[in-house]
Design an enzyme around this catalytic site. Sequence first.
Site, PDB file in Angstrom:
ATOM      1  N   THR A   1       0.845  -1.194   0.000  1.00 28.15           N
ATOM      2  CA  THR A   1       0.000   0.000   0.000  1.00 28.15           C
ATOM      3  C   THR A   1       0.877   1.240   0.000  1.00 28.15           C
ATOM      4  OG1 THR A   1      -1.735   1.219   1.171  1.00 28.15           O
ATOM      5  CG2 THR A   1      -0.147   0.069   2.542  1.00 28.15           C
TER       6      THR A   1
ATOM      7  N   ASN B   1      -0.544   3.940   1.249  1.00 31.60           N
ATOM      8  CA  ASN B   1      -1.250   4.700   2.280  1.00 31.60           C
ATOM      9  C   ASN B   1      -0.493   4.580   3.615  1.00 31.60           C
ATOM     10  OD1 ASN B   1      -3.037   5.324   4.425  1.00 31.60           O
ATOM     11  ND2 ASN B   1      -4.792   5.028   3.054  1.00 31.60           N
TER      12      ASN B   1
ATOM     13  N   PHE C   1      -7.008   9.022   9.114  1.00 35.47           N
ATOM     14  CA  PHE C   1      -6.918   9.503   7.728  1.00 35.47           C
ATOM     15  C   PHE C   1      -8.292   9.330   7.090  1.00 35.47           C
ATOM     16  CE2 PHE C   1      -7.084   5.462   5.454  1.00 35.47           C
ATOM     17  CZ  PHE C   1      -6.730   4.557   6.441  1.00 35.47           C
ATOM     18  N   GLY C   2      -8.368   9.629   5.813  1.00 33.20           N
ATOM     19  CA  GLY C   2      -9.600   9.392   5.045  1.00 33.20           C
ATOM     20  C   GLY C   2     -10.830  10.031   5.670  1.00 33.20           C
ATOM     21  N   TYR C   3     -11.863   9.226   5.834  1.00 29.28           N
ATOM     22  CA  TYR C   3     -13.152   9.741   6.321  1.00 29.28           C
ATOM     23  C   TYR C   3     -13.230   9.807   7.850  1.00 29.28           C
ATOM     24  CZ  TYR C   3     -14.510   8.803   1.483  1.00 29.28           C
ATOM     25  OH  TYR C   3     -14.570   8.799   0.111  1.00 29.28           O
TER      26      TYR C   3
ATOM     27  N   LYS D   1      -2.445   3.481   6.729  1.00 32.90           N
ATOM     28  CA  LYS D   1      -2.661   2.032   6.870  1.00 32.90           C
ATOM     29  C   LYS D   1      -1.394   1.345   7.378  1.00 32.90           C
ATOM     30  CE  LYS D   1      -5.987   1.250   3.126  1.00 32.90           C
ATOM     31  NZ  LYS D   1      -6.203   0.461   1.911  1.00 32.90           N
TER      32      LYS D   1
ATOM     33  N   LYS E   1      -8.239   3.477  18.066  1.00 33.96           N
ATOM     34  CA  LYS E   1      -8.800   3.227  16.730  1.00 33.96           C
ATOM     35  C   LYS E   1      -8.500   1.779  16.322  1.00 33.96           C
ATOM     36  CE  LYS E   1      -8.715   4.217  11.830  1.00 33.96           C
ATOM     37  NZ  LYS E   1      -8.231   4.931  10.661  1.00 33.96           N
TER      38      LYS E   1
ATOM     39  N   ASP F   1      -7.965  -4.049   1.040  1.00 33.64           N
ATOM     40  CA  ASP F   1      -8.867  -3.119   0.378  1.00 33.64           C
ATOM     41  C   ASP F   1      -9.960  -2.792   1.382  1.00 33.64           C
ATOM     42  OD1 ASP F   1      -9.205  -1.679  -2.073  1.00 33.64           O
ATOM     43  OD2 ASP F   1     -11.122  -2.701  -2.261  1.00 33.64           O
ATOM     44  N   SER F   2     -10.226  -1.511   1.490  1.00 37.07           N
ATOM     45  CA  SER F   2     -11.186  -1.107   2.507  1.00 37.07           C
ATOM     46  C   SER F   2     -11.962   0.098   2.035  1.00 37.07           C
ATOM     47  CB  SER F   2     -10.444  -0.755   3.798  1.00 37.07           C
ATOM     48  OG  SER F   2      -9.444   0.204   3.537  1.00 37.07           O
TER      49      SER F   2
HETATM   50  P1  IMP Z   1      -7.935   1.589  -0.802  1.00 33.02           P
HETATM   51  O1  IMP Z   1      -6.561   2.099  -0.514  1.00 33.02           O
HETATM   52  O2  IMP Z   1      -8.283   1.451  -2.224  1.00 33.02           O
HETATM   53  O3  IMP Z   1      -8.253   0.368   0.026  1.00 33.02           O
HETATM   54  O4  IMP Z   1      -8.918   2.754  -0.311  1.00 33.02           O
HETATM   55  C1  IMP Z   1      -9.280   2.877   0.975  1.00 33.02           C
HETATM   56  C2  IMP Z   1     -10.051   4.173   1.128  1.00 33.02           C
HETATM   57  O5  IMP Z   1     -11.139   3.938   1.994  1.00 33.02           O
HETATM   58  C3  IMP Z   1      -9.193   5.252   1.792  1.00 33.02           C
HETATM   59  O6  IMP Z   1      -8.568   6.068   0.861  1.00 33.02           O
HETATM   60  C4  IMP Z   1     -10.223   6.002   2.596  1.00 33.02           C
HETATM   61  O7  IMP Z   1     -10.882   6.919   1.788  1.00 33.02           O
HETATM   62  C5  IMP Z   1     -11.215   4.907   3.002  1.00 33.02           C
HETATM   63  N1  IMP Z   1     -10.806   4.273   4.266  1.00 33.02           N
HETATM   64  C6  IMP Z   1     -10.432   2.992   4.468  1.00 33.02           C
HETATM   65  N2  IMP Z   1     -10.103   2.767   5.752  1.00 33.02           N
HETATM   66  C7  IMP Z   1     -10.251   3.943   6.367  1.00 33.02           C
HETATM   67  C8  IMP Z   1     -10.030   4.351   7.717  1.00 33.02           C
HETATM   68  O8  IMP Z   1      -9.601   3.599   8.601  1.00 33.02           O
HETATM   69  N3  IMP Z   1     -10.301   5.628   7.965  1.00 33.02           N
HETATM   70  C9  IMP Z   1     -10.760   6.484   7.027  1.00 33.02           C
HETATM   71  N4  IMP Z   1     -10.955   6.179   5.768  1.00 33.02           N
HETATM   72  C10 IMP Z   1     -10.708   4.898   5.431  1.00 33.02           C
END
Ligand code: IMP
Length: 198
Positions: A7, A9, A152-154, A12, A175, A69-70
């Site tokens: 990843t 990210n 991060f993210g949402y 993550k 978390k 994937d999340s």
């Molecule tokens: P992936 O990298 O394609 O799996 O995308 C995951 C996306 O889902 C991230 O960019 C976030 O937008 C959202 N996401 C997944 N896990 C989290 C979390 O723990 N917190 C906030 N957003 C998350």
Amino acid sequence: MRVVFATKNRGKVKEAQEKLKMFGVEVIPIDEVAQVKPPEETGETFCENAYQKAVYYAEKIKLPVIAEDSGLEVEALGGKPGVYSSRFAGEKATDQENNLKLIEELRKKGLESSPARYVSFIFLAFPERYGLWSEGEVKGKVVTEPRGTGGFGYDPLFIPEGYSRTMAELPLNEKNRISHRGKALEKLLKAILDIRKL
Ligand code: IMP
């Protein structure tokens, strides 16, 4: 044990390192091991995407690889953004742009909140072509007023069930204890320990 995490990210990676270090598992981000062109994310489910990424990278770098994937599923939006969570506001959207889009979509419906859940699907692929998978979820709600600077993210918009704080207001170890990815990582660890017993 060392595992490569496929990843980019950093959020993550940090979560997985924090979660697994107490079990003696070292998590290394893939770009510290090899520069491999990422595969296209073509799956329509979290499961497909995690599986495709893990198998692809394990074959390329010949090491065990974890891929995850999340995403976030919002009830009032029929499960969106789902597998498109990182691209909700467009292909190269930032977290902030995605959050604004989510707020906008809820407001368009006259809503200030909606039940939602985070889902995580993890696949651990070995270069010898076998693998293990696990999944986790955390239920809660999303709101239109962002709060907090962690995660991060949402996370600034997501309030886990039983909490009044957003995920971005929780310390990382908390978390990790309740999150979708934390739960999926724990299950994966159990599966690894189980096959070691065989
Ligand atoms: P992936 O990298 O394609 O799996 O995308 C995951 C996306 O889902 C991230 O960019 C976030 O937008 C959202 N996401 C997944 N896990 C989290 C979390 O723990 N917190 C906030 N957003 C998350």
